[in-house]
Design an enzyme around this catalytic site. Structure first.
Site, PDB file in Angstrom:
ATOM      1  N   ASN A   5       1.046  -1.219  -0.265  1.00  0.00           N
ATOM      2  CA  ASN A   5       0.055  -0.004   0.076  1.00  0.00           C
ATOM      3  C   ASN A   5       0.998   1.176  -0.130  1.00  0.00           C
ATOM      4  O   ASN A   5       1.508   1.595   0.949  1.00  0.00           O
ATOM      5  CB  ASN A   5      -1.019  -0.107   1.299  1.00  0.00           C
ATOM      6  CG  ASN A   5      -1.789   1.312   1.462  1.00  0.00           C
ATOM      7  OD1 ASN A   5      -1.804   2.004   0.648  1.00  0.00           O
ATOM      8  ND2 ASN A   5      -2.228   1.385   2.554  1.00  0.00           N
ATOM      9  N   LYS A   7       0.067   4.340  -0.179  1.00  0.00           N
ATOM     10  CA  LYS A   7      -0.588   5.465   0.389  1.00  0.00           C
ATOM     11  C   LYS A   7      -0.273   6.645  -0.342  1.00  0.00           C
ATOM     12  O   LYS A   7      -0.274   6.560  -1.705  1.00  0.00           O
ATOM     13  CB  LYS A   7      -0.019   5.694   1.774  1.00  0.00           C
ATOM     14  CG  LYS A   7      -0.083   4.512   2.639  1.00  0.00           C
ATOM     15  CD  LYS A   7       0.044   4.776   4.121  1.00  0.00           C
ATOM     16  CE  LYS A   7       0.352   3.371   4.956  1.00  0.00           C
ATOM     17  NZ  LYS A   7      -0.001   3.373   6.246  1.00  0.00           N
ATOM     18  N   HIS A  91      -9.586   0.858   5.087  1.00  0.00           N
ATOM     19  CA  HIS A  91      -8.210   1.074   5.506  1.00  0.00           C
ATOM     20  C   HIS A  91      -8.491   1.801   6.890  1.00  0.00           C
ATOM     21  O   HIS A  91      -9.278   2.692   6.835  1.00  0.00           O
ATOM     22  CB  HIS A  91      -7.190   1.682   4.801  1.00  0.00           C
ATOM     23  CG  HIS A  91      -5.516   1.574   5.213  1.00  0.00           C
ATOM     24  ND1 HIS A  91      -5.153   2.725   6.067  1.00  0.00           N
ATOM     25  CD2 HIS A  91      -4.618   0.857   4.938  1.00  0.00           C
ATOM     26  CE1 HIS A  91      -4.006   2.476   6.281  1.00  0.00           C
ATOM     27  NE2 HIS A  91      -3.681   1.463   5.732  1.00  0.00           N
ATOM     28  N   GLU A  93      -6.955   4.334   8.002  1.00  0.00           N
ATOM     29  CA  GLU A  93      -6.800   5.640   7.477  1.00  0.00           C
ATOM     30  C   GLU A  93      -7.926   6.221   6.891  1.00  0.00           C
ATOM     31  O   GLU A  93      -8.567   7.584   7.266  1.00  0.00           O
ATOM     32  CB  GLU A  93      -5.369   6.157   6.605  1.00  0.00           C
ATOM     33  CG  GLU A  93      -4.073   5.939   7.432  1.00  0.00           C
ATOM     34  CD  GLU A  93      -2.972   5.231   6.777  1.00  0.00           C
ATOM     35  OE1 GLU A  93      -2.964   5.519   5.481  1.00  0.00           O
ATOM     36  OE2 GLU A  93      -2.057   5.087   7.299  1.00  0.00           O
ATOM     37  N   GLU A 163      -5.091  -5.263  10.601  1.00  0.00           N
ATOM     38  CA  GLU A 163      -4.230  -4.170  10.829  1.00  0.00           C
ATOM     39  C   GLU A 163      -4.303  -3.507  12.143  1.00  0.00           C
ATOM     40  O   GLU A 163      -5.096  -2.689  12.058  1.00  0.00           O
ATOM     41  CB  GLU A 163      -4.208  -3.312   9.582  1.00  0.00           C
ATOM     42  CG  GLU A 163      -4.031  -3.867   8.393  1.00  0.00           C
ATOM     43  CD  GLU A 163      -3.406  -2.905   7.388  1.00  0.00           C
ATOM     44  OE1 GLU A 163      -2.406  -3.040   6.787  1.00  0.00           O
ATOM     45  OE2 GLU A 163      -4.073  -1.726   7.208  1.00  0.00           O
ATOM     46  N   GLY A 169       2.305   2.104  10.663  1.00  0.00           N
ATOM     47  CA  GLY A 169       3.324   3.488  10.420  1.00  0.00           C
ATOM     48  C   GLY A 169       3.873   3.675  11.909  1.00  0.00           C
ATOM     49  O   GLY A 169       4.532   4.699  11.797  1.00  0.00           O
ATOM     50  N   SER A 209       3.610  -2.140  10.299  1.00  0.00           N
ATOM     51  CA  SER A 209       4.976  -1.902  10.529  1.00  0.00           C
ATOM     52  C   SER A 209       5.634  -3.375  10.164  1.00  0.00           C
ATOM     53  O   SER A 209       6.570  -3.697  10.758  1.00  0.00           O
ATOM     54  CB  SER A 209       5.145  -1.622  12.065  1.00  0.00           C
ATOM     55  OG  SER A 209       4.710  -0.402  12.255  1.00  0.00           O
TER      56      SER A 209
HETATM   57  C1  PEP Z   1      -0.593  -0.014   5.967  1.00  0.00           C
HETATM   58  O1  PEP Z   1      -0.745   1.254   5.438  1.00  0.00           O
HETATM   59  O2  PEP Z   1      -1.570  -0.777   5.432  1.00  0.00           O
HETATM   60  C2  PEP Z   1       0.391  -0.387   6.641  1.00  0.00           C
HETATM   61  C3  PEP Z   1       0.318  -1.607   7.341  1.00  0.00           C
HETATM   62  O3  PEP Z   1       1.625   0.654   6.963  1.00  0.00           O
HETATM   63  P1  PEP Z   1       2.822   0.215   7.545  1.00  0.00           P
HETATM   64  O4  PEP Z   1       3.261  -1.096   7.026  1.00  0.00           O
HETATM   65  O5  PEP Z   1       3.551   1.240   7.170  1.00  0.00           O
HETATM   66  O6  PEP Z   1       2.536   0.252   9.235  1.00  0.00           O
END
Ligand code: PEP
Length: 250
Positions: A5, A7, A91, A93, A163, A169, A209
């Site tokens: 992703n 983003k 997601h 976000e 997630e 992040g 992460s």
């Molecule tokens: C994501 O945006 O789905 C995600 C898991 O981000 P990150 O790997 O940066 O934590």
């Protein structure tokens, strides 16, 4: 499945360049699906690069109507014309910053399926919810409401991404045990709502992460079928993650 992703990162030309790097580096990894999800405005250029490779294209969002007065939105039909095969829905976000509700997410999942797109349906608890012991409660609500009204055939086509919001992040990854526990819970819930066959056939990704340093321990867990990756998908580390998956899958 390994899904990146991106983003709101990389301009169309940067995305095209990096996709080209990935096409070369990931050629030959055929034992799992690889998706990258660039920003909408880069999809067309990235499609040109990945079209004859093993990398598939995903979008980061969509709306549930075909066309009309929905300023700023993009429909699944539009995405399909650009070669998109999967779409990230719900997601954290989108939920947190843009106020997406379980009801809206459910409509998007249904529409994606109706259009033949694979929904990558994101769920996960916040840190506060985890600390209050509400993790399973939150996951159950998100799964039940997100998948509401889907029949057995449809739900098998959904990819779920667990997630935990506190891990996205932040550099704080869930331990393999924490992730496995959540995945096992979601799979058992699918068995309860649908049946065991559905539960076993749904792909459940971990996200939050993920890096080459922590991925092996997560991916060897029985209910973790891959990863949805943010930060580490923007760099060469995405290739390292693919290598780890390939080594585990044999
Ligand atoms: C994501 O945006 O789905 C995600 C898991 O981000 P990150 O790997 O940066 O934590």
């Amino acid at each position: 499945m390994l899904a990146g992703n991106w983003k709101m990162n990389k301009t169309p030309s940067e995305a095209q360049l990096f996709a080209n790097t990935l096409v070369n580096a990931l050629a030959g990894f055929n034992s799992f699906d690889i998706y990258i999800a660039p920003v909408f405005v880069a999809l067309d250029r990235v499609r040109e690069v990945v079209s004859s490779s093993n990398i598939k294209l995903a979008a980061q969002n969509m709306y549930y109507e075909d066309s009309g007065a929905f300023t700023g939105e993009v429909s699944p039909k539009m995405l399909k014309e650009l070669g998109v095969q999967a779409v990230i829905i719900g997601h954290s976000e989108r939920r947190r910053i843009f106020g997406e509700t379980d009801e809206l997410i459910n409509k998007k999942i249904k529409k994606a399926l109706a259009e033949g797109l694979t929904p990558i349906f994101c769920i996960g608890e916040t840190l506060e919810e985890r600390q209050k012991g509400l993790t399973f409660c939150v996951l159950e609500k998100q799964v039940r409401e997100g998948l509401y009204g889907l029949n057995t055939d449809d739900v098998k086509k959904v990819v779920i991404a667990y997630e935990p919001v506190w891990a996205i992040g932040t550099g704080v990854v869930a331990t393999p045990e924490q992730a496995q526990e959540a995945h096992e819970f979601v799979r058992a819930l699918l068995a309860k709502i649908y049946d065991e066959e559905v539960a076993q056939s749904v792909t459940i990704l971990y996200g939050g992460s993920v890096t080459p340093e922590n991925f092996f321990g997560l991916f060897v867990k029985p209910d973790i079928d891959g990863a949805l990756v943010g930060g580490a998908s923007l760099k060469e580390s995405f290739v390292e993650l693919a290598k780890i998956m390939a080594s585990v899958l044999g």
